[in-house]
Design a protein around this motif. Structure first.
Motif, short mmCIF file in Angstrom:
data_model
loop_
_atom_site.label_atom_id
_atom_site.label_comp_id
_atom_site.label_asym_id
_atom_site.label_seq_id
_atom_site.Cartn_x
_atom_site.Cartn_y
_atom_site.Cartn_z
N LEU A 539 0.86 -1.19 0.10
CA LEU A 539 0.08 -0.09 0.12
C LEU A 539 0.97 1.32 -0.04
O LEU A 539 0.72 2.24 -0.79
CB LEU A 539 -0.75 0.14 1.19
N GLY A 540 1.93 1.31 0.92
CA GLY A 540 2.56 2.29 0.98
C GLY A 540 3.65 2.66 -0.48
O GLY A 540 3.65 3.81 -0.93
N TRP A 543 1.12 3.83 -3.18
CA TRP A 543 0.97 5.41 -2.92
C TRP A 543 1.83 6.35 -3.20
O TRP A 543 2.02 7.17 -3.88
CB TRP A 543 0.41 5.38 -1.32
N LEU A 544 3.03 5.88 -2.89
CA LEU A 544 4.43 6.70 -3.30
C LEU A 544 4.37 6.77 -4.89
O LEU A 544 4.90 7.86 -5.27
CB LEU A 544 5.44 6.22 -2.63
N ALA A 545 4.19 5.83 -5.30
CA ALA A 545 4.66 5.65 -6.96
C ALA A 545 3.64 6.22 -7.76
O ALA A 545 3.83 6.92 -8.49
CB ALA A 545 4.70 4.14 -7.22
N LEU A 546 2.12 5.98 -7.45
CA LEU A 546 1.10 6.49 -8.13
C LEU A 546 0.47 7.91 -7.96
O LEU A 546 -0.13 8.34 -8.88
CB LEU A 546 -0.10 5.52 -7.94
N TRP A 547 0.60 8.46 -7.11
CA TRP A 547 0.53 9.83 -6.63
C TRP A 547 1.36 10.76 -7.09
O TRP A 547 2.59 10.39 -7.44
CB TRP A 547 -0.06 10.20 -5.28
N ARG A 548 1.08 12.20 -7.13
CA ARG A 548 2.01 13.16 -7.44
C ARG A 548 1.93 14.29 -6.38
O ARG A 548 1.00 14.28 -5.47
CB ARG A 548 1.65 14.08 -8.57
N PHE A 554 2.02 10.52 2.04
CA PHE A 554 1.12 9.77 2.69
C PHE A 554 1.49 8.56 2.82
O PHE A 554 1.29 7.55 3.80
CB PHE A 554 -0.39 10.13 2.55
N GLY A 555 1.94 7.94 1.67
CA GLY A 555 2.42 6.58 1.30
C GLY A 555 3.62 6.32 2.49
O GLY A 555 3.60 5.04 2.75
N LEU A 556 4.23 7.08 2.92
CA LEU A 556 5.32 6.87 4.04
C LEU A 556 4.91 6.31 5.34
O LEU A 556 5.27 5.23 6.06
CB LEU A 556 5.95 8.02 4.45
N ALA A 561 4.93 2.14 9.04
CA ALA A 561 4.11 0.93 10.04
C ALA A 561 4.64 -0.34 9.70
O ALA A 561 4.84 -1.41 10.31
CB ALA A 561 2.62 1.17 9.67
N GLY A 562 4.55 -0.92 8.39
CA GLY A 562 5.17 -2.16 7.86
C GLY A 562 6.57 -2.12 8.23
O GLY A 562 6.90 -3.63 8.99
#
Length: 725
Positions: A539-540, A543-548, A554-556, A561-562
């Motif tokens: 998920l992280g 999120w880091l790859a596909l948003w700009r 927020f993917g961090l 957490a992982g």
């Protein structure tokens, strides 16, 4: 006339109706406001529906593997379809809101499609395993020959008719090199005696699931040759691409001897069967295994070389250059070279993905579009998953696409674009910036791949980023071009100098691998990562790859957490194999204690990796704290504030029942590879053949205490043959 019913003033009724209407209006306003905020967020974060469609499709496939029963698969499909219908009903308006509606509908449909595609694939290709081990004499046709000289064997994939079951079966047989015959290739008809086994499920929770892989490959059994093979009819030595692949690999190893020759054969033909185990392990621990698997690096190099050679040579023909768009023609030639190389090297999932991606890049270049984009990655992912949906749960697909996502996301980010933007500077400064970006890219790829490698293999090379900075340019710009040049010059008998240079470059590659793998702390071992931890990393990363923009940060949160959960993941205290013969006890000193000393490297490596330990395991009868007889071993360990007593069977001989019952009463855990009588009642767990046939292998965590089983992740999928079925 009095009716007993109180009269309600007309004005009051109207007031309540107005109040109800006002509440409904406020609810609608809040919903509308929420939708508008969602649309504003998606617009600000650069939402692109294409990549998320691939994520939704993969999510549906993953749901099918994760869920256990058909009614659950049907429920996911139904819920997704209902979600699409609800989105259509709720957001009927046109305009900007139509984008959100279309996204919701298409994502829901892709989830349903993912579940349906993998379910249909399983039903179409899944092969029913044989019910029990057996020895048979069969007459079969050779479907595939896999040379593995490094393992001193040949693997044959055979098709024969099982008269007992009335079925055509596909099996894989290991044949020693000493029993190999001329003509034992694809299309041959053979008669042989073989020991067949059903495909094995994971030996331990978190282990490799060969039964699942065999199901999708159509294999009903695996086995080994007994005696000699009788060749009834020879096969075609140059049978199709497989024959060409073997001929090419043999030619390369003939021209270039030793370890460099085996690596060169892997680059040229995809044949890794001759690579020595020590070299494979060094490449793995140095983070360079991806160089041995034909993937994006190799396909990209072939296509790039084909494109450059084609456009340069075609430009020498003025008549053609004036009448044809050379970039388009060169792109077509390069695409043909890439497809041919993909087929020649076996068309594995990473190769097919790379070929599709590279062809899309060529099309984009020919059309004047941006070549590297998330949409290109999404198209390649959907194409691969449509053909092989089962590849989604394998490390090859996950590592391949994680690396490409990391590269595209890094190069598409604003800081990276600014750093690499052209400017007035010396060639030395420009080289320095490119080198720094290459190093950063290696670090980012290693970070992206680390969770996947630890999840599947329980070990990862720590210095892989540094090794790849040298190894990737070496392979791309020296080794592969030199191998191609040597093969071309061999046509006229002048390839020796090029082969010598190629050998030196591959010796350097192997030197880097062995040096890196030999450094202290070069390998990180970890116990089995649970699925929830892996899901947080995925998920992280997505999120880091596909948003700009800042929204991607927020993917961090799930990634951190992982990482925290991974660090806190406990190692199992006791590991029990699915047959009960092998038991590993961790945390007693720095070594793994094993009930039986085994020659099987597969068994030993599984126990060590899943326990998160290095070094040679110690047999239990050589451990001072254990008491062993001919039939049983007893060991006491302290966990969770109490002492646990383990009783483990070593032989299959008869034991006096009363003595066994008394020993069981004094034990907390009893493990045996046979059925134990009901009078054996340990305080916590009796893991005998009766239990293990239902649960499969076990991982025991005594601090809590709890038990993890292989069966927990299997459900009613066709490849699981638990006793409950």
């Amino acid at each position: 006339m009095a009716t007993g019913v109180p009269e309600v003033p007309l004005g009051g009724g109207a007031g309540e109706a107005d109040a109800a209407a006002q509440r409904n209006w406020r609810s609608a306003a809040r919903l509308s406001s929420g939708v508008e905020r969602a649309e504003a967020f998606l617009a600000a974060a650069g939402f692109d529906r294409g990549p998320w469609l691939a994520v939704a499709f993969a999510g549906g496939i993953g749901a099918w593997f994760l869920l256990h029963e058909p009614w659950q698969w049907v429920s996911v499909i139904g819920a997704a379809v209902l979600g699409a219908i609800a989105a259509q009903a709720i957001w009927r308006e046109r305009g900007d809101r139509a984008n959100l509606r279309l996204a919701a509908i298409s994502l829901a449909i892709m989830v349903a499609a993912g579940v349906a595609v993998v379910w249909l694939r399983s039903a179409a290709v899944g092969a029913e395993p044989i019910p029990y081990p057996r020895v048979e004499r069969i007459e079969a046709r050779v479907l595939e020959r896999i040379d593995q000289p490094a393992e001193d064997r040949v693997r044959l994939v055979l098709a024969y008719r099982d008269a007992e079951a009335g079925l055509a079966r596909k099996v894989r047989i290991n044949v020693p090199l000493a029993s190999d015959l001329a003509g034992l290739t694809e299309g041959a008809i053979v008669r042989l005696r073989t020991r067949l086994m059903p495909p094995s499920p994971p030996m331990l929770p978190g282990g490799y699931d060969f039964a699942r892989a065999a199901w999708f490959q159509g294999l009903s059994a695996t086995g080994s040759l007994i005696g000699d093979i009788e060749l009834i009819r020879s096969g075609d030595e140059a049978h199709g691409l497989a024959g060409i692949q073997r001929t090419l690999a043999a030619h390369v190893r003939e021209r270039l001897s030793g370890s460099p020759g085996t690596i060169a054969a892997a680059f040229a033909s995809g044949d890794r069967g001759a690579i020595a185990r020590a070299d494979e392990e060094a490449m793995r621990d140095a983070g360079l295994t991806h160089l041995l698997s034909i993937s994006g690096l190799h396909v990209g190099a072939v296509i790039a070389a084909g494109y450059l050679l084609a456009i340069k040579l075609l430009a020498l023909w003025p008549w053609l250059a004036l009448r044809v768009r050379l970039p388009v023609l060169a792109a077509a030639i390069a695409a043909g070279a890439g497809v041919g190389y993909t087929l020649l090297t076996g068309a594995e999932v990473p190769t097919v993905r790379s070929c599709i991606g590279a062809v899309l890049v060529l099309i984009a270049l020919a059309l004047g579009r941006e070549p590297l984009s998330m949409r290109m990655v999404a198209v390649a992912a959907i194409a691969v998953l449509l053909l092989w949906p089962e590849s989604f749960v394998g490390p090859s697909f996950q590592m391949s696409f994680a690396a490409v996502l990391a590269i595209v996301a890094l190069h598409g980010s604003a800081p990276a674009r600014a750093f690499l933007a052209p400017r007035e500077e010396s060639w030395f400064a420009r080289l320095g910036r490119r080198t720094a970006m290459l190093l950063l890219m290696g670090v980012v790829i290693e970070i992206a791949l680390m969770p996947i490698v630890l999840f599947h293999f329980h070990r990862a090379g720590v210095y892989g980023a540094l090794a790849n900075v040298i190894a990737i340019p070496l392979v791309t710009f020296a080794s592969m071009p030199l191998i191609a040049l040597a093969l071309a010059l061999d046509i006229i008998g002048m390839g020796a100098p090029a082969w010598w240079l190629a050998g030196k470059s591959l010796e350097l590659l192997l030197g880097i691998a062995h040096f890196t793998a030999g450094q202290p702390g070069a390998v990180k071992l970890a116990p089995q990562m649970d699925l929830a931890t892996m899901a947080l990393f995925v998920l992280g990363g997505l999120w880091l790859a596909l948003w700009r923009g800042n929204a991607r940060l927020f993917g961090l949160v799930p990634a951190i957490a992982g990482a925290a959960l991974l660090i806190a993941t406990p190692a199992p205290d006791v590991l029990v194999s699915s047959d009960g013969r092998h038991v590993g006890v961790a945390g007693v000193g720095t070594h793994l204690l094993m009930l039986r000393d085994t020659r099987s490297e597969f068994t030993r490596d599984n126990l060590l990796e899943l326990a998160g330990l290095e070094g040679e395991p110690v047999p239990l009868d050589r451990w001072d704290g254990a008491r062993c007889s001919r039939d049983f071993c007893t060991l006491a360990i302290d966990r969770g504030g109490r002492r646990w007593v383990l009783l483990m069977a070593r032989s299959g001989d008869m034991v006096e029942e009363r003595a066994l019952a008394a020993a069981c009463d004094r034990a907390d855990i009893v493990v045996a590879d046979r059925f134990l009588p009901r009078s054996c009642r340990p305080r916590w767990l009796k893991a005998d053949r009766r239990l293990l046939s239902q649960t499969g292998g076990l991982a025991l965590y005594l601090d809590e205490p709890r038990m993890k089983t292989v069966a927990e992740g299997q459900g009613e999928h066709g490849w699981w043959r638990g006793a409950s079925r």
